[in-house]
Structures are given as C-alpha cells and as structure tokens.
Write an enzyme that holds these catalytic residues in place. Structure first.
Site, PDB file in Angstrom:
ATOM      1  N   ARG A  51       0.850  -1.186  -0.149  1.00 36.30           N
ATOM      2  CA  ARG A  51       0.080   0.204  -0.239  1.00 36.30           C
ATOM      3  C   ARG A  51       0.978   1.168  -0.017  1.00 36.30           C
ATOM      4  O   ARG A  51       0.404   2.231  -0.608  1.00 36.30           O
ATOM      5  CB  ARG A  51      -0.810   0.153   1.346  1.00 36.30           C
ATOM      6  CG  ARG A  51      -1.963   0.659   1.031  1.00 36.30           C
ATOM      7  CD  ARG A  51      -2.975   0.447   2.031  1.00 36.30           C
ATOM      8  NE  ARG A  51      -2.608   0.141   3.418  1.00 36.30           N
ATOM      9  CZ  ARG A  51      -3.165   0.183   4.589  1.00 36.30           C
ATOM     10  NH1 ARG A  51      -4.491   0.080   4.382  1.00 36.30           N
ATOM     11  NH2 ARG A  51      -2.728  -0.299   5.580  1.00 36.30           N
ATOM     12  N   LYS A 149       0.269 -17.820   7.193  1.00 35.30           N
ATOM     13  CA  LYS A 149      -0.384 -17.986   8.636  1.00 35.30           C
ATOM     14  C   LYS A 149      -0.904 -16.836   9.132  1.00 35.30           C
ATOM     15  O   LYS A 149      -0.279 -15.771   8.888  1.00 35.30           O
ATOM     16  CB  LYS A 149       0.419 -18.917   9.287  1.00 35.30           C
ATOM     17  CG  LYS A 149       1.259 -18.361  10.173  1.00 35.30           C
ATOM     18  CD  LYS A 149       1.670 -19.103  11.460  1.00 35.30           C
ATOM     19  CE  LYS A 149       1.957 -18.410  12.723  1.00 35.30           C
ATOM     20  NZ  LYS A 149       2.605 -18.998  13.621  1.00 35.30           N
ATOM     21  N   HIS A 179       6.264 -22.628   7.810  1.00 38.21           N
ATOM     22  CA  HIS A 179       7.543 -22.486   7.382  1.00 38.21           C
ATOM     23  C   HIS A 179       8.637 -23.548   8.280  1.00 38.21           C
ATOM     24  O   HIS A 179       9.557 -23.930   8.088  1.00 38.21           O
ATOM     25  CB  HIS A 179       8.361 -21.407   7.786  1.00 38.21           C
ATOM     26  CG  HIS A 179       8.494 -20.853   9.134  1.00 38.21           C
ATOM     27  ND1 HIS A 179       7.152 -20.252   9.725  1.00 38.21           N
ATOM     28  CD2 HIS A 179       9.209 -20.933  10.255  1.00 38.21           C
ATOM     29  CE1 HIS A 179       7.579 -20.101  11.158  1.00 38.21           C
ATOM     30  NE2 HIS A 179       8.845 -20.643  11.254  1.00 38.21           N
ATOM     31  N   LYS A 183      12.263 -26.657   7.028  1.00 38.96           N
ATOM     32  CA  LYS A 183      13.417 -26.864   7.812  1.00 38.96           C
ATOM     33  C   LYS A 183      14.007 -27.942   7.400  1.00 38.96           C
ATOM     34  O   LYS A 183      13.536 -28.975   7.038  1.00 38.96           O
ATOM     35  CB  LYS A 183      13.121 -26.790   9.379  1.00 38.96           C
ATOM     36  CG  LYS A 183      12.697 -25.449   9.825  1.00 38.96           C
ATOM     37  CD  LYS A 183      12.628 -25.444  11.198  1.00 38.96           C
ATOM     38  CE  LYS A 183      12.293 -24.055  11.922  1.00 38.96           C
ATOM     39  NZ  LYS A 183      13.320 -23.023  11.656  1.00 38.96           N
ATOM     40  N   GLU A 217      10.112 -20.435  23.227  1.00 42.75           N
ATOM     41  CA  GLU A 217      10.998 -19.365  22.836  1.00 42.75           C
ATOM     42  C   GLU A 217      10.960 -18.416  24.063  1.00 42.75           C
ATOM     43  O   GLU A 217      10.446 -18.754  25.097  1.00 42.75           O
ATOM     44  CB  GLU A 217       9.538 -18.490  21.832  1.00 42.75           C
ATOM     45  CG  GLU A 217       9.252 -19.260  20.661  1.00 42.75           C
ATOM     46  CD  GLU A 217       8.054 -18.321  20.090  1.00 42.75           C
ATOM     47  OE1 GLU A 217       8.322 -17.526  19.189  1.00 42.75           O
ATOM     48  OE2 GLU A 217       6.958 -18.415  20.582  1.00 42.75           O
ATOM     49  N   ASP A 236      -1.615 -20.247  17.788  1.00 36.29           N
ATOM     50  CA  ASP A 236      -0.717 -19.587  17.027  1.00 36.29           C
ATOM     51  C   ASP A 236       0.395 -20.594  16.936  1.00 36.29           C
ATOM     52  O   ASP A 236       1.176 -20.494  15.943  1.00 36.29           O
ATOM     53  CB  ASP A 236      -0.143 -18.442  17.990  1.00 36.29           C
ATOM     54  CG  ASP A 236       0.798 -17.685  17.102  1.00 36.29           C
ATOM     55  OD1 ASP A 236       0.644 -17.277  16.206  1.00 36.29           O
ATOM     56  OD2 ASP A 236       2.286 -17.304  17.863  1.00 36.29           O
ATOM     57  N   HIS A 241       2.149 -25.487  13.549  1.00 36.93           N
ATOM     58  CA  HIS A 241       3.629 -26.020  13.548  1.00 36.93           C
ATOM     59  C   HIS A 241       3.583 -27.372  14.388  1.00 36.93           C
ATOM     60  O   HIS A 241       4.309 -28.227  13.841  1.00 36.93           O
ATOM     61  CB  HIS A 241       4.590 -25.058  14.399  1.00 36.93           C
ATOM     62  CG  HIS A 241       4.256 -23.695  13.628  1.00 36.93           C
ATOM     63  ND1 HIS A 241       4.526 -23.480  12.301  1.00 36.93           N
ATOM     64  CD2 HIS A 241       4.510 -22.546  14.344  1.00 36.93           C
ATOM     65  CE1 HIS A 241       4.353 -22.203  12.066  1.00 36.93           C
ATOM     66  NE2 HIS A 241       4.443 -21.445  13.226  1.00 36.93           N
ATOM     67  N   LYS A 336       6.131 -19.077  25.401  1.00 36.27           N
ATOM     68  CA  LYS A 336       6.860 -18.000  25.247  1.00 36.27           C
ATOM     69  C   LYS A 336       7.585 -17.631  26.609  1.00 36.27           C
ATOM     70  O   LYS A 336       7.009 -18.107  27.514  1.00 36.27           O
ATOM     71  CB  LYS A 336       5.957 -16.746  24.956  1.00 36.27           C
ATOM     72  CG  LYS A 336       5.376 -16.734  23.495  1.00 36.27           C
ATOM     73  CD  LYS A 336       4.910 -15.649  22.899  1.00 36.27           C
ATOM     74  CE  LYS A 336       4.484 -15.638  21.657  1.00 36.27           C
ATOM     75  NZ  LYS A 336       5.603 -15.867  20.511  1.00 36.27           N
TER      76      LYS A 336
HETATM   77  P1  NAD Z   1       3.002  -6.313   8.189  1.00 37.39           P
HETATM   78  O1  NAD Z   1       1.946  -5.562   8.996  1.00 37.39           O
HETATM   79  O2  NAD Z   1       4.440  -5.758   8.542  1.00 37.39           O
HETATM   80  O3  NAD Z   1       3.101  -5.691   6.798  1.00 37.39           O
HETATM   81  C1  NAD Z   1       1.560  -5.606   6.100  1.00 37.39           C
HETATM   82  C2  NAD Z   1       1.852  -5.487   4.590  1.00 37.39           C
HETATM   83  O4  NAD Z   1       0.643  -5.362   3.833  1.00 37.39           O
HETATM   84  C3  NAD Z   1       2.500  -4.072   4.246  1.00 37.39           C
HETATM   85  O5  NAD Z   1       3.506  -4.182   3.468  1.00 37.39           O
HETATM   86  C4  NAD Z   1       1.353  -3.345   3.885  1.00 37.39           C
HETATM   87  O6  NAD Z   1       1.858  -2.009   3.075  1.00 37.39           O
HETATM   88  C5  NAD Z   1       0.659  -3.997   3.484  1.00 37.39           C
HETATM   89  N1  NAD Z   1      -0.931  -3.953   2.927  1.00 37.39           N
HETATM   90  C6  NAD Z   1      -1.779  -3.553   4.156  1.00 37.39           C
HETATM   91  N2  NAD Z   1      -2.875  -3.298   3.712  1.00 37.39           N
HETATM   92  C7  NAD Z   1      -2.897  -3.366   2.160  1.00 37.39           C
HETATM   93  C8  NAD Z   1      -3.854  -3.103   1.269  1.00 37.39           C
HETATM   94  N3  NAD Z   1      -4.940  -2.693   1.581  1.00 37.39           N
HETATM   95  N4  NAD Z   1      -3.379  -3.566  -0.053  1.00 37.39           N
HETATM   96  C9  NAD Z   1      -2.075  -3.663  -0.100  1.00 37.39           C
HETATM   97  N5  NAD Z   1      -0.984  -4.071   0.720  1.00 37.39           N
HETATM   98  C10 NAD Z   1      -1.507  -3.669   1.930  1.00 37.39           C
HETATM   99  O7  NAD Z   1       2.812  -7.805   8.230  1.00 37.39           O
HETATM  100  P2  NAD Z   1       3.787  -8.954   8.417  1.00 37.39           P
HETATM  101  O8  NAD Z   1       4.413  -9.020   9.745  1.00 37.39           O
HETATM  102  O9  NAD Z   1       4.736  -8.561   7.255  1.00 37.39           O
HETATM  103  O10 NAD Z   1       2.893 -10.074   8.045  1.00 37.39           O
HETATM  104  C11 NAD Z   1       2.266 -10.634   6.917  1.00 37.39           C
HETATM  105  C12 NAD Z   1       1.753 -11.696   6.894  1.00 37.39           C
HETATM  106  O11 NAD Z   1       2.502 -12.821   7.166  1.00 37.39           O
HETATM  107  C13 NAD Z   1       0.568 -12.081   8.002  1.00 37.39           C
HETATM  108  O12 NAD Z   1      -0.362 -12.687   7.469  1.00 37.39           O
HETATM  109  C14 NAD Z   1       1.142 -12.605   9.024  1.00 37.39           C
HETATM  110  O13 NAD Z   1       0.271 -13.280   9.763  1.00 37.39           O
HETATM  111  C15 NAD Z   1       2.100 -13.740   8.472  1.00 37.39           C
HETATM  112  N6  NAD Z   1       3.212 -13.860   9.318  1.00 37.39           N
HETATM  113  C16 NAD Z   1       4.235 -12.985   9.542  1.00 37.39           C
HETATM  114  C17 NAD Z   1       5.199 -13.349  10.386  1.00 37.39           C
HETATM  115  C18 NAD Z   1       6.369 -12.470  10.836  1.00 37.39           C
HETATM  116  O14 NAD Z   1       7.203 -12.994  11.220  1.00 37.39           O
HETATM  117  N7  NAD Z   1       6.015 -11.152  10.515  1.00 37.39           N
HETATM  118  C19 NAD Z   1       5.451 -14.704  10.731  1.00 37.39           C
HETATM  119  C20 NAD Z   1       4.614 -15.664  10.130  1.00 37.39           C
HETATM  120  C21 NAD Z   1       3.398 -15.262   9.552  1.00 37.39           C
END
Ligand code: NAD
Length: 487
Positions: A51, A149, A179, A183, A217, A236, A241, A336
C-alpha cells in the site's frame, strides 16, 4: 562435497505486503541468498506490491537495507547485490481497491513464465487479493498463490477461507505456508525414517515409550500483544507447527514422496487423534522478568488486559488411535518467555525387556532427538560401556547423525526454510505445504479443546519468565512417571 544447486525456471514473483516485516526479514533476504547461490535465474523478476507509496528506486533501497539487516552472511560480492536489485520492481497497490492493478496486470501480461503471488499481508486481505487477481486476469492455470499463516482462527473461518480461495484458484495452485516444514531437519526426519531399514520396524507403540514435541521461545509477545491475545499458544503454534511435526513423526510411510501421497498420510494422523481430556492440558501465562519488569512485563500487562485468559504456554498429552500408536502418548509443549529458544522432537524408546547387566549398571533408553533450532540436527542416544577398568558400567552417549564431517561444505550451505519453500513454489512442488483438508482437520481437533477451556472459564496458571512453564505442565508428565526433556 559441494552442494548441487539446480536453477529453477524463470519466474515472476509478486510479493503482496512487500514492505512488511515478513518480506523484509525473511522473503527478500531469502531470495537474495538463492540468487547468490545461483538458483534464481538472471531473468527472474520480483515485484514488491504494497500500500505504501514509493517508487522502484526507493523500494530497492529498502530491500538493500533489509538484506544488510537480516541477510546474515553471504559469499556474495557487492556487485551481486546490485544485479539482484535490478531484478526488483515496486508497485503501489490497494488489495481492496483499483489502485495499482492495471499496472500490475500490464507487468505480468505477455509472459509464459511461472507466476507466483505471495500473500504476505493480513489474512483479512487474502480473499480480496484472490478476487482481484482473478478479476484482472492473473489467476490463470500457470499462476500460484502463497498464503501465510494464520489460516483461519477456527474450523469455520478456515473453511470459509478455503471456500473463497477455491472460487478463484484450484487446490493445486494454493501453497499454504508452514515454515516449520521447510526446515532441513524436518525433511531429514523423513529421510531418516523412510530411507533406512533401522528405524521403521521400531517406530510404533511396541518399542516407543512416548514422543515429546517442544517449541520453546525466549521472547514474549513483544509488540504483537493485541493480535496474540486474540489467538494464544494453541492457535498460534499448536494448530499449525506442532501438529505438522506430529504428523510427520507419526504418519505411515507414504507410497511415494509426492505431495498428495505425503499429505494423505498426514491427514490420516490428524483424523486419528483422540479428543484431549481437560486434565491432560496445562495452560500458562508468563510473569514479568524479575528485575527487568519494565522492559519485560508479565503477559497481562504486555497485552494490556489485566483479566486476559489467553495462554502464552500450553502443554498437552495427545493420543493417536490407530494400530501403530495405540497406547503411546505424544506430549506437545510450546510457550513464550521460556528458559531457552529451542524446537525439538524427541522419540523416547522403551527400556530393553531384560537387563543382563548388574542392577547398578542402570536401565537405559535410546532417545532419538530431532532438533529444529538452534543447531539443526539429529542425534541418537545409545548406551555403551563406560570406558576403562572397573566393571560393566553403562553410559548414554549421543550419536550425532548430522554427519557434518561427511557432508562438509554441503552441510555448511545452510538454506533457510523460507528460501526452500519459495523455490518449491516456483518448481510447483506442494509436498511441504499444507493442503486445505489438513488445515480444516487440524482446526476440527483443536476447536473443541479451546471451546472446552472457554466454557470452563479456565484461567492459565502463572509461570516464571525464563522457566519451562507452569508446574501443572511438570505434573502432567509426572503423573505418567515421565519428565520433560530439558529445554
Ligand atoms: P506487516 O503489517 O509488517 O506488513 C503488512 C503489509 O501489507 C505491508 O507491506 C502493507 O503495505 C501491506 N498492506 C496492508 N494493507 C494493504 C492493502 N489494503 N493493500 C495492499 N497492501 C496492503 O505484516 P507482516 O508481519 O509482514 O505479516 C504479513 C503476513 O505474514 C501476515 O499474514 C502474518 O500473519 C504472516 N506472518 C508474519 C510473520 C512475521 O514474522 N512477520 C511470521 C509468520 C506469518
């Protein structure tokens, strides 16, 4: 021995959420590592789509920063990063609106390469993205979507999400990421089980006393408090996992190492799980770190709800009702703020039926431990004679099955789970991804447990920060005359 890297076909990978935390920490550095390893073709394209308003130059600068921050060490020269960045574009897009879609469509049209769309955004946008892709003609049969997820928060929401995605994509195009399955050791577990004659005959209730799966963790909920409090350790971690690990350790040998043969067997394990009795579940919430209460407060303070009943720790005893495992308990535990960061599966074998040695030689058990992190590896505890004179005293020593010496460079060329999984998406190999029915079956098992403690108004027991969970977890094992392995 140097590892063999087989380049994948040219591809276009669009990362929705390309500016987010996951993209910066895992996806982009992972792709760079594959580029450095020579696996990513020089004409592959990566498109960050999010976005945020920015141009490609600013995005490339962000990617470069992410790689220096999270990329670890690479055997890559400076110019290589420049080359990698040249393959990256950015489009500012709105998953729920029109902005950016025409530009993306134009970029993706006219190629007959593999097209992959990584949904690294909030799950609330998964359906919107699938619909938009179809609307703009990008959901053809060559395209794939990668879904992060959490996949639903219960059976009902997972079913609804599966149904939505199935409106636009075939199951063979949907890659649900866990993920843990990417591994190295998890795959090695399958190699050890199904590639050797040694283990499979012993892999059942007759020879295995019990199995433990621990994912511990040291961190707390951090800045994710609000999200985490709506979820908890069961949703979670366990539903995805730990259950995936349970499936791999308990499944029957598939007829072939192909995606559906493997996933069929995993599904059978989940469907054979008995409901868990309430007294076989231990839930906990961490307390503040003593002396560091401001930085590491207790769980309820961290989630800003003094009455929260969400668990940051859960341990349970699961039973699989089938011929292979009848009577063998599977103990699952995750939490955790525990004493160490560690993910491990342990298979504890039974004692020999009769000891020929003197009483004081002690009774010993073989223990196979499969460590996912840190220091991925597999060790088998074997009993030998303690060297030296003085009679027959027995000791247990670990037999390291990681074979670092034998594998040399190949072992050192460590591939992160995300890298492996993304390359599998490009290759079109779904073996290490969860199928829709698997995810639903997992929720069908965990839902009644969660509903049960909600109905009982169960309050998680407090546990010390830096401990191995509440005492109810230790008691869960003690009642059965067993002990948790040290985390
Ligand atoms: P984040 O909040 O850091 O990033 C969200 C992203 O989505 C940003 O790039 C934002 O610009 C984009 N976005 C938001 N609204 C939007 C829209 N309307 N149109 C287009 N883009 C939009 O989130 P994250 O931590 O990167 O997580 C992303 C996904 O991965 C989630 O489903 C989360 O549950 C999953 N996840 C994250 C992690 C992690 O370590 N961060 C681990 C496992 C799973």
């Amino acid at each position: 021995m140097v590892s063999r890297v087989i380049p994948v076909d040219p591809f276009d990978l669009v990362i929705f959420g390309g500016t987010g935390d996951l993209a910066r920490r895992k996806i982009l550095p992972g792709l760079f590592r594959r580029f450095c390893a020579g696996q990513m073709p020089a004409d592959a394209r990566i498109v960050g789509a999010a976005r945020t308003d920015m141009d490609t130059a600013a995005y490339r600068a962000m990617v470069s920063d992410a790689i220096s921050e999270f990329g670890g060490e690479f055997a890559c020269e400076g110019t290589t990063l420049e080359k990698f960045l040249q393959q990256i574009d950015y489009i500012s897009i709105d998953a729920r609106g029109e902005k950016g879609w025409a530009e993306l469509q134009e970029k993706m049209s006219g190629t007959d390469r593999v097209e992959a769309y990584y949904f690294s955004v909030s799950p609330s946008l998964f359906g919107d993205l699938a619909e938009r892709l179809q609307h703009w003609g990008m959901a053809d049969h060559e395209s794939r979507i990668v879904v992060e997820k959490p996949f639903g928060r219960d059976l009902e929401t997972a079913r609804a999400l599966n149904k939505t995605l199935a409106t636009y994509f075939a199951e063979s195009q949907i890659y649900r990421i866990d993920h843990y399955l990417g591994k190295e050791t998890v795959q090695n577990l399958m190699a050890v089980r199904f590639g050797n004659m040694l283990f499979e005959p012993l892999w059942n209730a007759q020879y295995v006393d019990h199995i433990q799966i621990t994912v511990a963790e040291t961190v707390g909920v951090g800045g994710r408090g609000e999200y985490y409090d709506k979820s908890g350790a069961m949703r979670d971690m366990v539903q995805n996992h730990l259950m995936q690990l349970l499936c791999l350790i308990a499944m029957e040998p598939p007829a072939r190492f192909d995606p559906d043969a493997v996933r069929d067997e995993k599904l059978k394990v989940i469907r054979a799980l008995d409901p868990v009795e309430p007294h076989h579940i231990a839930r906990g919430q961490y307390l503040a770190e003593v002396g560091n209460e401001t930085e590491n407060p207790d769980y309820r303070t961290a989630v800003n709800d003094p009455r929260s009943h969400t668990e940051s720790f859960v341990a349970l005893k699961a039973k699989i009702s089938n011929w292979r495992w009848a009577g063998t308990p599977f103990y699952l535990r995750t939490g955790k703020r525990m004493s160490a960061r560690s993910s491990e599966i342990t298979v504890v074998f039974k004692e020999t039926p009769h000891s020929i040695f003197a009483e004081d030689a002690g009774r010993h058990r073989n223990v196979l431990s499969i460590r996912l992190q840190p220091n991925e590896g597999i060790t088998l505890g074997v009993t030998i004679k303690e060297p030296g004179p003085g009679g027959m005293r027995l000791i247990d020593v670990p037999l390291d099955m990681t074979f670092a010496d034998a594998l040399g460079d190949q072992d050192a060329d460590h591939v992160d789970a995300y890298e492996r999984l993304i390359m599998d998406v490009i290759r079109g190999n779904q073996t290490l991804f969860m199928r829709g029915d698997e995810v639903e079956a997992a929720w069908a098992w965990t839902d009644p447990l969660i509903q049960g403690w909600e109905a009982r108004n169960d309050v998680p027991k407090p546990y010390d920060s830096g401990s191995d969970g509440p005492t109810v977890s230790t008691e869960l094992m003690r009642r059965d005359g067993r002990e948790w392995r040290k985390v």
